[in-house]
Design a protein around this motif. Structure first.
Motif, short mmCIF file in Angstrom:
data_model
loop_
_atom_site.label_atom_id
_atom_site.label_comp_id
_atom_site.label_asym_id
_atom_site.label_seq_id
_atom_site.Cartn_x
_atom_site.Cartn_y
_atom_site.Cartn_z
N TRP A 12 46.73 -48.69 76.96
CA TRP A 12 45.27 -48.55 76.86
C TRP A 12 44.70 -47.72 78.01
CZ3 TRP A 12 41.29 -48.14 74.01
CH2 TRP A 12 40.00 -48.46 74.42
N ALA A 13 45.20 -47.96 79.22
CA ALA A 13 44.69 -47.23 80.39
C ALA A 13 44.95 -45.73 80.24
CB ALA A 13 45.35 -47.76 81.66
N GLU A 14 46.10 -45.39 79.66
CA GLU A 14 46.45 -43.97 79.47
C GLU A 14 45.48 -43.32 78.46
OE1 GLU A 14 50.55 -43.56 78.22
OE2 GLU A 14 50.17 -41.49 77.60
N ALA A 15 45.18 -44.07 77.39
CA ALA A 15 44.26 -43.53 76.38
C ALA A 15 42.88 -43.29 76.99
CB ALA A 15 44.17 -44.49 75.19
N ILE A 16 42.41 -44.22 77.82
CA ILE A 16 41.09 -44.04 78.44
C ILE A 16 41.10 -42.79 79.34
CG2 ILE A 16 39.38 -45.03 80.02
CD1 ILE A 16 40.25 -47.77 79.26
N ALA A 17 42.14 -42.69 80.16
CA ALA A 17 42.21 -41.55 81.10
C ALA A 17 42.19 -40.23 80.32
CB ALA A 17 43.46 -41.67 81.96
N ASP A 18 42.94 -40.19 79.22
CA ASP A 18 42.98 -38.95 78.42
C ASP A 18 41.62 -38.66 77.79
OD1 ASP A 18 45.59 -38.61 79.08
OD2 ASP A 18 46.41 -39.13 77.11
N ALA A 19 40.93 -39.71 77.34
CA ALA A 19 39.60 -39.49 76.73
C ALA A 19 38.66 -38.88 77.77
CB ALA A 19 39.04 -40.82 76.21
N ILE A 20 38.74 -39.37 79.00
CA ILE A 20 37.85 -38.86 80.05
C ILE A 20 38.19 -37.41 80.40
CG2 ILE A 20 37.28 -39.14 82.52
CD1 ILE A 20 37.42 -42.21 81.90
N ARG A 21 39.49 -37.10 80.37
CA ARG A 21 39.90 -35.71 80.66
C ARG A 21 39.67 -34.80 79.47
NH1 ARG A 21 44.54 -37.90 83.51
NH2 ARG A 21 45.63 -38.02 81.53
N GLY A 22 39.38 -35.39 78.30
CA GLY A 22 39.21 -34.57 77.08
C GLY A 22 40.54 -34.17 76.48
#
Ligand code: SF4
Length: 513
Positions: free
Chosen positions: A116-126
């Motif tokens: 989940w943390a990886e998905a959030i980080a990727d969403a923020i980076r676009g």
């Protein structure tokens, strides 16, 4: 940017019976740098769309039962400019559905605790990917939940998981295929730590939300011994020993705590295990009885269960050892006949079940039954409201069929009415009052009555009824009953509660965390 976690539901009762654990586990999996997530459990109240702003990240967890509402919420969140990420069993099985119909930018498959943390980080980076595969993580990676974010005045039971996976292979159940057949236990100290935190917050009723609290049976061990498989015997004995260790530690928690779990009927042949449950104050367990006949059990690959007189004895054994049973039965199996309903109601009474649920056979995605059923259509699938019935969860509840395979001898309405009849009999005022003798005080008996009635309203009248007026009325009644019922589950917080003391090989020591 805010992170939202949403548990979708069409029906809101204002009060929840059990906390949806995944919401608070994913809240724990959300890195602190993004702030506390906004948690919405729609079984309490519906989401307020205006809470979601462009750029927010919205995590939606779905199972088959709430998938359609989840899709609605997903589309709404996407329209409001959020990043939408789906997870849960249903999204794992049908990721494309969440993308096509639910507005998902991404789908997390499998366990979300780590990924989940990886998905959030990727969403923020676009750089959000379409799919994140969380797989099946080992027990030492399961996260304790963020219980500090749960509204204490809205839930009756908290939920803690001690093991994922189930070694059985029941044809109607997807657990063994999604969570795997190899049990993945959590270390007992970590479980106890989470429970102590809950008791500090004022939760004294805890559901041990495991796939199967009894993952190793005496028969499993005997079989491995017979095969001379020493490695397997040692492995099974280790898992069994861990279960006992956990129960020993549960027994040391404050005396007012009450636990409930899910277990297979095989535990009825293991008095040592049942006695350990009683000492641990695991006062009740959901037991999947499914069918009272040997033919019915065979048809769902559950012939390890007992039938006939042996079944009554096995279920009574739980009670004799101080563990109340919530028996779960399925109606609509091919071997069921008109007299099966009455026989089931009688058995539930004779076996001394404290609670029972009677569900209609539904082929759930991810199960053997579903695969068989889908194949049996041979490509000519009937449609309802333009939706193939093999995707029935996408049919609005008001027109969704209650049964999906024609029964040889009974119509769907007959099965539905007879199922409702068994609920009515089991939860009649007289029967409930009689069963309430299992609690010693008048106040306790009244509480038992309220809870039984609430259970029936929530699970029978809102689920089985084909009549929308009856369903709405049942929801209103359940909302009304839920308020006093929740008060019965209240406990004074114990902020100073210490971790219990455990006995190690070197003597009495404190568990340190
Ligand atoms: S129904 Fe229960 S015993 Fe059967 S596979 Fe599912 S979790 Fe295991």
């Amino acid at each position: 940017m805010r992170v939202h976690l949403i548990n979708p539901s069409d029906t809101s009762f204002g009060i929840g019976v059990i906390t949806p654990r995944w919401l608070y586990v994913l809240a724990a999996a959300t890195p602190a740098e993004y702030g506390d997530p906004v948690v919405t459990d729609e079984t309490l109240e519906q989401i307020q769309p205006e809470l979601i702003e462009p750029g927010d990240i919205v995590g939606i967890g779905i199972h088959t039962g709430n998938a359609l509402r989840g899709m609605e919420v997903g589309r709404m969140a996407r329209e409001r400019g959020a990043w939408v990420i789906f997870g849960g069993i249903h999204a794992t099985l049908y990721p494309e559905e969440s993308r096509d119909l639910g507005g998902a930018h991404a789908v997390v498959k499998g366990d979300g605790d780590v990924v989940w943390a990886e998905a959030i980080a990727d969403a923020i980076r676009g750089t959000l990917r379409e799919t994140y595969d969380g797989g099946r993580i080992p027990g030492d990676q399961f996260l304790p939940a963020r219980w500090d974010l749960a509204p204490r005045d809205r839930y009756m039971w908290a939920s803690v998981q001690t093991v994922r996976g189930c070694p059985k292979h029941c044809s109607f159940c997807s657990v063994w295929r999604t969570d795997g057949q190899k049990p993945r236990p959590r270390a007992s100290d970590v479980v106890i730590e989470e429970i102590v935190r809950l008791r500090r917050l004022g939760y004294r009723f805890i559901a041990l939300a495991d796939d199967n609290f009894y993952p190793v049976t005496l028969t499993d061990i005997r079989l491995a011994e017979k095969q001379g498989n020493h490695h397997r015997v040692a492995e099974l004995n280790d898992i069994r020993a861990e279960r006992f260790e956990l129960m020993e530690k549960l027994a040391k928690l404050p005396a007012d705590m009450v636990f409930f779990t899910q277990i297979t009927m095989e535990a009825g042949e293991d008095p040592q295990f049942l006695d350990a449950m009683r000492r641990a104050r695991i006062k009740g367990a959901l037991v999947g009885v499914e069918s009272v006949t040997a033919e019915g059990l065979k048809s769902v690959f559950k012939d390890f269960n007992s039938a006939g007189d042996d079944l009554t004895t096995r279920l009574r054994t739980f009670k004799e050892h101080g563990v109340h049973v919530l028996g779960s039965f399925i109606f609509g199996l091919s071997s069921d006949r008109a007299d099966t309903f009455g026989a089931t109601a009688d058995l539930a009474k004779q076996a001394g079940l404290t609670f029972a649920q009677f569900v209609m056979m539904t082929p759930f995605p991810g199960t053997v039954d579903f695969d068989r059923w889908e194949k049996s259509m041979n490509g000519s699938v009937p449609h309802v409201d333009g939706v193939p019935i093999t995707r029935y969860w996408l049919i609005p509840a008001s027109s969704r069929p209650k049964m999906f395979s024609p029964h040889e001898t009974m119509t769907t309405d007959e099965i539905r009415e007879r199922t409702q009849g068994v609920w009515d009999t089991f939860y009649s005022l007289r029967e409930v009052w009689e069963r309430s003798k299992c609690v010693p005080t008048l106040r306790g008996r009244l509480a038992f009555l309220f809870i039984s009635k609430l259970y029936r309203q929530m699970y029978a009248n809102t689920g089985i009824s084909s009549d929308s007026a009856r369903r709405q009325k049942a929801t209103r009644v359940a909302r009304w009953l839920a308020v006093p019922c929740r008060k019965l589950f209240e406990a004074k917080p114990m902020p100073g509660l210490e971790m219990p003391v455990s006995r190690s090989s070197s003597g009495l020591t404190s568990i340190s965390y």
